[in-house]
Design a protein around this motif. Structure first.
Motif, short mmCIF file in Angstrom:
data_model
loop_
_atom_site.label_atom_id
_atom_site.label_comp_id
_atom_site.label_asym_id
_atom_site.label_seq_id
_atom_site.Cartn_x
_atom_site.Cartn_y
_atom_site.Cartn_z
N CYS A 190 35.21 31.42 38.69
CA CYS A 190 35.71 32.16 37.79
C CYS A 190 35.50 33.78 38.43
N ASP A 191 36.64 34.41 38.79
CA ASP A 191 36.33 35.83 39.51
C ASP A 191 37.04 36.69 38.66
N LEU A 192 36.59 38.20 38.54
CA LEU A 192 37.29 39.22 37.81
C LEU A 192 38.08 39.83 38.98
N MET A 193 39.25 39.97 38.88
CA MET A 193 40.51 40.39 39.72
C MET A 193 40.80 41.74 39.30
N ALA A 194 41.03 42.40 40.38
CA ALA A 194 42.07 43.94 39.92
C ALA A 194 43.17 44.05 40.81
N PHE A 195 44.49 44.19 40.11
CA PHE A 195 45.61 44.41 40.70
C PHE A 195 46.17 45.89 40.69
N ASP A 196 46.42 46.25 41.97
CA ASP A 196 46.71 47.83 41.95
C ASP A 196 48.16 47.86 42.20
N PRO A 197 48.93 48.16 41.04
CA PRO A 197 50.31 48.04 41.07
C PRO A 197 50.96 49.15 42.17
N LYS A 198 50.11 50.30 42.24
CA LYS A 198 50.55 51.24 43.23
C LYS A 198 50.63 51.05 44.67
N HIS A 199 49.69 50.14 45.11
CA HIS A 199 49.71 49.55 46.23
C HIS A 199 49.96 48.10 46.52
N LEU A 200 50.32 47.40 45.30
CA LEU A 200 50.70 46.00 45.39
C LEU A 200 49.83 45.20 45.92
N ASN A 201 48.42 45.25 45.93
CA ASN A 201 47.48 44.61 46.34
C ASN A 201 46.36 43.92 44.90
N GLU A 202 45.87 42.93 45.33
CA GLU A 202 44.88 42.43 44.42
C GLU A 202 43.56 42.08 45.14
N LYS A 203 42.49 42.42 44.66
CA LYS A 203 41.27 42.20 45.11
C LYS A 203 40.23 41.68 44.15
N PRO A 204 39.21 41.03 44.57
CA PRO A 204 38.06 40.58 43.63
C PRO A 204 37.07 41.96 43.27
N VAL A 205 36.81 42.00 41.97
CA VAL A 205 36.04 43.03 41.28
C VAL A 205 34.35 42.45 41.49
N GLU A 206 34.34 41.05 40.89
CA GLU A 206 33.08 40.50 40.87
C GLU A 206 33.41 39.15 40.42
N ILE A 207 32.19 38.33 41.00
CA ILE A 207 32.11 36.98 40.63
C ILE A 207 31.79 36.86 39.32
N ALA A 208 32.39 36.31 38.30
CA ALA A 208 32.13 36.15 36.71
C ALA A 208 31.20 35.01 36.48
N THR A 209 31.43 33.85 37.30
CA THR A 209 30.43 32.57 37.10
C THR A 209 31.15 31.50 38.41
N THR A 210 29.98 31.01 38.69
CA THR A 210 30.24 29.80 39.72
C THR A 210 29.56 28.47 38.92
N ILE A 211 29.97 27.52 38.73
CA ILE A 211 29.44 26.42 38.14
C ILE A 211 29.44 25.35 39.29
N TYR A 212 28.28 24.79 39.79
CA TYR A 212 28.18 23.82 40.98
C TYR A 212 28.13 22.46 40.21
N MET A 213 29.11 21.58 40.79
CA MET A 213 29.29 20.27 40.10
C MET A 213 28.96 19.14 41.19
N SER A 214 28.66 17.73 41.22
CA SER A 214 28.66 16.97 42.12
C SER A 214 29.05 15.64 41.38
N LYS A 215 30.34 15.34 40.78
CA LYS A 215 30.62 14.39 39.98
C LYS A 215 31.95 13.93 40.16
N GLU A 216 32.11 12.58 40.30
CA GLU A 216 33.45 11.83 40.34
C GLU A 216 33.90 11.94 39.22
N ILE A 217 35.24 12.38 38.70
CA ILE A 217 35.74 12.34 37.52
C ILE A 217 37.45 11.81 37.61
#
Length: 129
Positions: free
Chosen positions: A51-78
């Motif tokens: 899960c990442d916090l993203m910023a969208f700049d409407p003036k330049h019409l681009n999106e970029k990551p601001v910061e990683i909110a969380t990463t949860i590693y899993m290794s499971k068959e579901i």
């Protein structure tokens, strides 16, 4: 290759949904919520939840990551019988005070399987004070 494309666009590929308790972006405040995970129809090995916090700049019409909110590693068959709720908590960075009126923000959540098939969810944030 065809099977991989079929899997990407199939309805039964598993999903994640981030449900926020509040969706107002106030720099320095904490946002909480819950990730709801549902397994795919066919058994697959899940690799991670990002899960990442993203910023969208409407003036330049681009999106970029601001910061990683969380990463949860899993290794499971579901599979379709798998469902899980995972709590979410994130503190909005203070440095967004100067930019919150210039950009729109959202959380981009990805459920990534071992074969790199993904399910992506987006949750928009409203600017507040």
């Amino acid at each position: 290759m065809f099977n991989k494309l079929t899997n990407i666009f199939s309805n039964g590929k598993g999903k994640v949904d981030l449900v926020l308790d509040q969706n107002v972006l106030i720099p320095g405040s904490q946002i909480t919520g819950t990730f709801y995970l549902q397994g795919p129809k066919k058994k697959k090995k899940v690799s991670r939840l990002e899960c990442d916090l993203m910023a969208f700049d409407p003036k330049h019409l681009n999106e970029k990551p601001v910061e990683i909110a969380t990463t949860i590693y899993m290794s499971k068959e579901i599979d379709a019988s798998f469902s899980r709720e995972i709590p979410f908590s994130y503190t909005i960075p203070e440095h967004l005070k100067d930019k919150s009126d210039q950009c729109r923000y959202r959380f981009r959540t990805k459920l990534i399987f071992e074969d790199q098939i993904q399910y992506i969810d987006h949750d928009e944030l409203k600017t507040g004070s």
